[in-house]
Design a protein around this motif. Structure first.
Motif, PDB file in Angstrom:
ATOM      1  N   LYS B   5       0.825  -1.218   0.000  1.00 26.19           N
ATOM      2  CA  LYS B   5       0.000   0.000   0.000  1.00 26.19           C
ATOM      3  C   LYS B   5       0.854   1.261   0.000  1.00 26.19           C
ATOM      4  O   LYS B   5       0.407   2.315   0.430  1.00 26.19           O
ATOM      5  CB  LYS B   5      -0.913   0.006   1.236  1.00 26.19           C
ATOM      6  N   GLY B   6       2.078   1.139  -0.428  1.00 22.15           N
ATOM      7  CA  GLY B   6       2.913   2.320  -0.590  1.00 22.15           C
ATOM      8  C   GLY B   6       3.778   2.680   0.608  1.00 22.15           C
ATOM      9  O   GLY B   6       4.421   3.728   0.619  1.00 22.15           O
ATOM     10  N   PHE B   7       3.789   1.841   1.624  1.00 17.82           N
ATOM     11  CA  PHE B   7       4.664   2.104   2.771  1.00 17.82           C
ATOM     12  C   PHE B   7       6.025   1.466   2.462  1.00 17.82           C
ATOM     13  O   PHE B   7       6.127   0.249   2.353  1.00 17.82           O
ATOM     14  CB  PHE B   7       4.089   1.491   4.052  1.00 17.82           C
ATOM     15  N   SER B   8       7.036   2.295   2.295  1.00 17.08           N
ATOM     16  CA  SER B   8       8.319   1.756   1.841  1.00 17.08           C
ATOM     17  C   SER B   8       9.333   1.575   2.967  1.00 17.08           C
ATOM     18  O   SER B   8      10.269   0.804   2.849  1.00 17.08           O
ATOM     19  CB  SER B   8       8.904   2.648   0.755  1.00 17.08           C
ATOM     20  N   LYS B   9       9.142   2.317   4.071  1.00 19.52           N
ATOM     21  CA  LYS B   9      10.142   2.226   5.144  1.00 19.52           C
ATOM     22  C   LYS B   9       9.549   1.463   6.337  1.00 19.52           C
ATOM     23  O   LYS B   9       9.211   2.041   7.364  1.00 19.52           O
ATOM     24  CB  LYS B   9      10.583   3.631   5.565  1.00 19.52           C
ATOM     25  N   VAL B  10       9.388   0.168   6.147  1.00 24.86           N
ATOM     26  CA  VAL B  10       8.793  -0.663   7.198  1.00 24.86           C
ATOM     27  C   VAL B  10       9.859  -1.603   7.753  1.00 24.86           C
ATOM     28  O   VAL B  10      10.567  -2.261   7.004  1.00 24.86           O
ATOM     29  CB  VAL B  10       7.620  -1.497   6.646  1.00 24.86           C
ATOM     30  N   TYR B  11       9.976  -1.633   9.075  1.00 24.97           N
ATOM     31  CA  TYR B  11      10.968  -2.490   9.719  1.00 24.97           C
ATOM     32  C   TYR B  11      10.275  -3.383  10.723  1.00 24.97           C
ATOM     33  O   TYR B  11       9.348  -2.973  11.410  1.00 24.97           O
ATOM     34  CB  TYR B  11      12.022  -1.646  10.457  1.00 24.97           C
ATOM     35  N   ASN B  12      10.767  -4.606  10.792  1.00 21.69           N
ATOM     36  CA  ASN B  12      10.268  -5.543  11.788  1.00 21.69           C
ATOM     37  C   ASN B  12      11.205  -5.480  12.990  1.00 21.69           C
ATOM     38  O   ASN B  12      12.413  -5.640  12.830  1.00 21.69           O
ATOM     39  CB  ASN B  12      10.269  -6.945  11.167  1.00 21.69           C
ATOM     40  N   LEU B  13      10.648  -5.211  14.159  1.00 19.78           N
ATOM     41  CA  LEU B  13      11.504  -5.135  15.348  1.00 19.78           C
ATOM     42  C   LEU B  13      11.912  -6.535  15.762  1.00 19.78           C
ATOM     43  O   LEU B  13      11.096  -7.326  16.228  1.00 19.78           O
ATOM     44  CB  LEU B  13      10.762  -4.423  16.493  1.00 19.78           C
ATOM     45  N   SER B  14      13.183  -6.823  15.568  1.00 15.18           N
ATOM     46  CA  SER B  14      13.697  -8.160  15.858  1.00 15.18           C
ATOM     47  C   SER B  14      13.529  -8.503  17.335  1.00 15.18           C
ATOM     48  O   SER B  14      13.930  -7.732  18.201  1.00 15.18           O
ATOM     49  CB  SER B  14      15.178  -8.206  15.470  1.00 15.18           C
ATOM     50  N   GLY B  15      12.913  -9.625  17.606  1.00 14.06           N
ATOM     51  CA  GLY B  15      12.715 -10.034  18.992  1.00 14.06           C
ATOM     52  C   GLY B  15      11.460  -9.453  19.620  1.00 14.06           C
ATOM     53  O   GLY B  15      11.121  -9.786  20.751  1.00 14.06           O
ATOM     54  N   GLY B  16      10.760  -8.588  18.889  1.00 12.85           N
ATOM     55  CA  GLY B  16       9.517  -8.025  19.408  1.00 12.85           C
ATOM     56  C   GLY B  16       9.743  -7.224  20.676  1.00 12.85           C
ATOM     57  O   GLY B  16      10.857  -6.824  21.008  1.00 12.85           O
ATOM     58  N   ILE B  17       8.679  -7.015  21.418  1.00 13.86           N
ATOM     59  CA  ILE B  17       8.768  -6.169  22.619  1.00 13.86           C
ATOM     60  C   ILE B  17       9.590  -6.833  23.722  1.00 13.86           C
ATOM     61  O   ILE B  17      10.179  -6.158  24.547  1.00 13.86           O
ATOM     62  CB  ILE B  17       7.360  -5.774  23.121  1.00 13.86           C
ATOM     63  N   LYS B  18       9.655  -8.144  23.708  1.00 10.01           N
ATOM     64  CA  LYS B  18      10.452  -8.839  24.739  1.00 10.01           C
ATOM     65  C   LYS B  18      11.902  -8.386  24.658  1.00 10.01           C
ATOM     66  O   LYS B  18      12.540  -8.152  25.667  1.00 10.01           O
ATOM     67  CB  LYS B  18      10.401 -10.350  24.513  1.00 10.01           C
TER      68      LYS B  18
END
Lengths: 73, 193
Positions: B5-18
């Motif tokens: 949908k046009g979002f180009s700067k998306v990052y997955n936070l490694s390890g999540g909130i933990k």
């Protein structure tokens, strides 16, 4: 059944990198997006994180700024 | 879903909130929010969708053996069965578009099978994203993430228009229903961990 060809993995960043990304930008210019359920959010979330549960994401994309970096967890 | 949908700067936070809370990258919640690559045509969406439905069913059946709660097992069993209906509907759509009369079994073997070679097995996939199979919450979270992929695929394929639009949107709506059911289930289990 093979999975890989269905997915293009998103760039993963560590919390240190995410922290630096946020520190290098003005306040609010990096969005921390919490896609978990509300009760998980209530149990603890990153300061300033926006709650948008995965199940609602496709219908509420307009709430997000496509120009800003988004860190999803 | 975001990248489509046009979002180009998306990052997955490694390890999540933990990982964030402990300030160490333990990586146990790295279930990922993966994105579909582009789908070229309705036919390709049908083949990809069929593969995904096969994977979802396999995932639910395999997770059914992992989880301890009877209610979670029964939810996974129900969702696994619905994926069969989706496969049947996709093959029907394929036949309508191509003027063929291929069966679900033949479609799986001759068309979807070859298209699915070279990827990761469900086990390897779970390993890659370090899913903690002891945590029902994490397994349910992964199920939600995979359903989101399916929803994204069908919506994007439907947006290309054509005769398959109505059917793809209908299946997308059902995937949305699966996500709602999984979300509600998570919310209704106060002691889920």
């Amino acid at each position: 059944m093979k999975w890989m060809q269905f997915f293009t993995p998103v760039t993963s960043i560590t919390w240190e990198e995410a922290n630096k990304l946020a520190a290098d930008k003005a306040e609010g210019d990096v969005v921390f997006l919490d896609v978990r359920q509300p009760k998980e959010y209530e149990g603890g979330h990153l300061p300033g994180a926006k709650l948008l549960p995965l199940g609602d994401l496709d219908k509420r994309l307009a709430e997000l700024d496509a120009e800003k970096p988004i860190v999803v967890y | 879903m975001l990248a489509g949908k046009g979002f180009s700067k998306v990052y997955n936070l490694s390890g999540g909130i933990k990982a964030w809370g402990k300030e160490v990258a333990v990586g146990s919640e790295d279930v990922g929010l993966h994105l579909f690559s582009g789908v070229a045509s309705s036919e390709e969406a049908i083949v990809t969708g069929f593969g995904l439905e096969t994977g979802l069913r396999e995932f639910y059946l395999s997770m059914q053996k992992q989880v301890s709660r009877a209610t979670t097992r029964s939810l996974f069993s129900l969702l696994a069965d619905i994926e069969i209906l989706h496969q049947e509907r996709l093959v029907k759509l394929y036949n309508a578009i191509n003027g063929t009369t291929i069966t679900v079994a033949d479609f799986a073997e001759k068309i979807a099978g070859p298209a699915m070679e070279g990827g990761l097995s469900t086990e390897e996939y779970l390993q890659l994203y370090k899913t903690d199979l002891e945590s029902e919450l994490e397994v349910l979270g992964l199920a939600l993430a995979i359903e989101a992929q399916a929803l994204d695929l069908y919506v994007r394929a439907a947006e290309r228009g054509g005769e398959s639009r109505k059917v793809l949107l209908q299946i997308a709506e059902e995937e949305r229903g699966h996500m709602a059911r999984l979300s509600q289930y998570i919310d209704q289990q106060p002691d889920l961990a």
